[in-house]
Design a protein around this motif. Structure first.
Motif, PDB file in Angstrom:
ATOM      1  N   THR A  53       0.835  -1.191   0.000  1.00  0.00           N
ATOM      2  CA  THR A  53       0.000   0.000   0.000  1.00  0.00           C
ATOM      3  C   THR A  53       0.878   1.253   0.000  1.00  0.00           C
ATOM      4  OG1 THR A  53      -0.054   0.114   2.412  1.00  0.00           O
ATOM      5  CG2 THR A  53      -1.748  -1.236   1.338  1.00  0.00           C
ATOM      6  N   ALA A  54       0.234   2.398  -0.214  1.00  0.00           N
ATOM      7  CA  ALA A  54       0.960   3.661  -0.090  1.00  0.00           C
ATOM      8  C   ALA A  54       1.429   3.873   1.344  1.00  0.00           C
ATOM      9  CB  ALA A  54       0.064   4.819  -0.548  1.00  0.00           C
ATOM     10  N   GLU A  55       0.643   3.388   2.311  1.00  0.00           N
ATOM     11  CA  GLU A  55       1.052   3.510   3.717  1.00  0.00           C
ATOM     12  C   GLU A  55       2.330   2.712   3.974  1.00  0.00           C
ATOM     13  OE1 GLU A  55      -2.949   4.830   3.180  1.00  0.00           O
ATOM     14  OE2 GLU A  55      -2.038   2.896   2.644  1.00  0.00           O
ATOM     15  N   ARG A  76      -7.175   7.836 -12.970  1.00  0.00           N
ATOM     16  CA  ARG A  76      -7.181   7.249 -11.631  1.00  0.00           C
ATOM     17  C   ARG A  76      -5.858   6.538 -11.345  1.00  0.00           C
ATOM     18  NH1 ARG A  76      -7.908   7.168  -6.356  1.00  0.00           N
ATOM     19  NH2 ARG A  76      -8.492   5.127  -5.517  1.00  0.00           N
ATOM     20  N   ASN A  83      -3.286   9.145 -10.530  1.00  0.00           N
ATOM     21  CA  ASN A  83      -3.452   9.698  -9.181  1.00  0.00           C
ATOM     22  C   ASN A  83      -3.005   8.719  -8.110  1.00  0.00           C
ATOM     23  OD1 ASN A  83      -4.462  12.074 -10.267  1.00  0.00           O
ATOM     24  ND2 ASN A  83      -6.604  11.430 -10.096  1.00  0.00           N
ATOM     25  N   ARG A  84      -3.332   7.433  -8.294  1.00  0.00           N
ATOM     26  CA  ARG A  84      -2.904   6.425  -7.318  1.00  0.00           C
ATOM     27  C   ARG A  84      -1.380   6.311  -7.311  1.00  0.00           C
ATOM     28  NH1 ARG A  84      -3.617   4.052  -3.631  1.00  0.00           N
ATOM     29  NH2 ARG A  84      -3.871   1.840  -4.092  1.00  0.00           N
ATOM     30  N   THR A  85      -0.771   6.381  -8.487  1.00  0.00           N
ATOM     31  CA  THR A  85       0.683   6.307  -8.559  1.00  0.00           C
ATOM     32  C   THR A  85       1.314   7.471  -7.813  1.00  0.00           C
ATOM     33  OG1 THR A  85       0.549   5.181 -10.696  1.00  0.00           O
ATOM     34  CG2 THR A  85       2.644   6.249 -10.149  1.00  0.00           C
ATOM     35  N   ARG A  86       0.722   8.629  -7.940  1.00  0.00           N
ATOM     36  CA  ARG A  86       1.264   9.799  -7.241  1.00  0.00           C
ATOM     37  C   ARG A  86       1.131   9.670  -5.730  1.00  0.00           C
ATOM     38  NH1 ARG A  86      -0.780  14.448 -11.564  1.00  0.00           N
ATOM     39  NH2 ARG A  86       0.954  14.135 -13.022  1.00  0.00           N
ATOM     40  N   GLU A  87       0.154   8.910  -5.260  1.00  0.00           N
ATOM     41  CA  GLU A  87       0.064   8.645  -3.821  1.00  0.00           C
ATOM     42  C   GLU A  87       1.316   7.921  -3.333  1.00  0.00           C
ATOM     43  OE1 GLU A  87      -3.544   6.614  -2.765  1.00  0.00           O
ATOM     44  OE2 GLU A  87      -4.789   7.971  -3.949  1.00  0.00           O
ATOM     45  N   TYR A  88       1.805   6.982  -4.126  1.00  0.00           N
ATOM     46  CA  TYR A  88       3.016   6.242  -3.751  1.00  0.00           C
ATOM     47  C   TYR A  88       4.250   7.138  -3.851  1.00  0.00           C
ATOM     48  CZ  TYR A  88       0.466   1.805  -3.693  1.00  0.00           C
ATOM     49  OH  TYR A  88      -0.400   0.781  -3.382  1.00  0.00           O
ATOM     50  N   ASP A  98       4.258  10.399  -3.548  1.00  0.00           N
ATOM     51  CA  ASP A  98       4.158  11.363  -2.455  1.00  0.00           C
ATOM     52  C   ASP A  98       4.501  10.729  -1.110  1.00  0.00           C
ATOM     53  OD1 ASP A  98       3.390  13.307  -4.249  1.00  0.00           O
ATOM     54  OD2 ASP A  98       1.253  13.195  -3.769  1.00  0.00           O
ATOM     55  N   ALA A  99       4.284   9.407  -0.997  1.00  0.00           N
ATOM     56  CA  ALA A  99       4.586   8.693   0.247  1.00  0.00           C
ATOM     57  C   ALA A  99       6.075   8.396   0.397  1.00  0.00           C
ATOM     58  CB  ALA A  99       3.793   7.392   0.311  1.00  0.00           C
TER      59      ALA A  99
END
Length: 296
Positions: free
Chosen positions: A167-169, A250, A253-258, A260-261
């Motif tokens: 996950t991004a977390e 989408r 955007n999900r890739t950018r969550e990773y 950004d993490a």
């Protein structure tokens, strides 16, 4: 490749278990060569050869490309001796001119009869690579790493980590564990389908196998999921945390969550219902390249 060349991976790459020339006939090898050459032309940063590839699989992808970084994601330490791998990689690197990276992993107990003490086995394997003639040092390798001990080893003995099914977390936690300088290149599975029920069915078809492997389920439990999230191939909560489902925007955007993490690079694995995730989804790779134009 050294720790100062992380930019060579690019921000976004492609991960595929279909990039195995050794499992194809002549026509299949030609199709593979054409596909990876197109991925290079599309400006993806790295091609990750998934599904326990051999050095010969890596050599074929290197031979079919000119400039793109090529990495194994992940070569199992149980399948090939360190001495064999070091010698083969030296030959590959002579052709690759520094753009090949060896991704190593310990695989999984249910899949490897000789599986024992995975952390100690990886340490011994890295020692053997360092001592080989010629040696294959830390600047040419990344490790499949999920938990704290293996992440620490990836910092100390490799360029960094290539976590799978996270996950991004987890990416944020891995960045903290690795520190600021080590490479962090997680895989992210993608289903380009705006019918979310259908997309989740495709995702479950892929995920169900991994939910039988303790390395992954233990990591997901550490991240706060429960065993009930594993029922039926994965709960909606689990699927939405592990996959990028929907249209290309989408996925971006999900890739950018990773990113950004704390990820330096994200390796996208495109799954399709028609190919069961095992084909060469060239139309989807082209579509994604369009929305990632600013990242490639």
């Amino acid at each position: 490749m050294t720790s100062g060349t992380h930019d060579a991976f690019g921000r976004v790459g492609i991960w595929s278990s279909a990039l195995h020339a050794s499992r194809r006939d002549d026509a299949g090898r030609k199709a593979l060569a054409e596909a990876v050459a197109e991925l290079e032309d599309l400006k993806y940063g790295t091609l990750w050869i998934g599904g326990s590839p051999s050095p010969e699989d890596a050599a074929a992808v290197v031979a079919a490309t000119r400039t793109i970084t090529v990495a194994t994601g992940i070569l199992s330490i149980w399948d090939h001796s360190a001495e064999e791998v070091a010698a083969r990689v030296a030959a590959i690197d002579a052709q690759a001119r520094g753009r090949f990276v060896l991704g190593l992993g310990v695989s999984h107990g249910p899949m490897v009869p000789q599986y024992t003490k995975p952390y100690s086995a990886m340490v011994a394997y890295l020692d053997a690579l360092d001592a080989a003639t010629p040696p294959l040092g830390s600047g040419h390798r990344v490790l499949a790493a999920l938990g704290p001990k293996m992440l620490k080893l990836a910092t100390d003995r490799a360029l960094g980590a290539h976590p799978y099914l996270v996950t991004a977390e987890h990416t944020a936690e891995a960045r903290d564990a690795l520190g600021p300088d080590a490479l962090l290149a997680p895989e992210l599975s993608v289903v380009l389908d705006t019918d979310l029920d259908r997309a989740r069915t495709t995702a479950r078809d892929m995920l169900s196998m991994y939910l039988g492997l303790p390395n992954y389920t233990d990591n997901l439990l550490r991240l706060g999921f429960s065993k009930s999230d594993f029922d039926g191939g994965g709960s909606v909560r689990l699927l939405d945390a592990l996959f990028a489902l929907g249209d290309a925007d989408r996925v971006r955007n999900r890739t950018r969550e990773y990113l950004d993490a704390g990820a330096d690079h994200v390796a996208l694995q495109v799954l399709t219902a028609e190919e069961g995730g095992g084909g060469l989804p060239r139309a989807e790779w082209r579509e994604l390249a369009g929305v990632f134009e600013d990242e490639l």
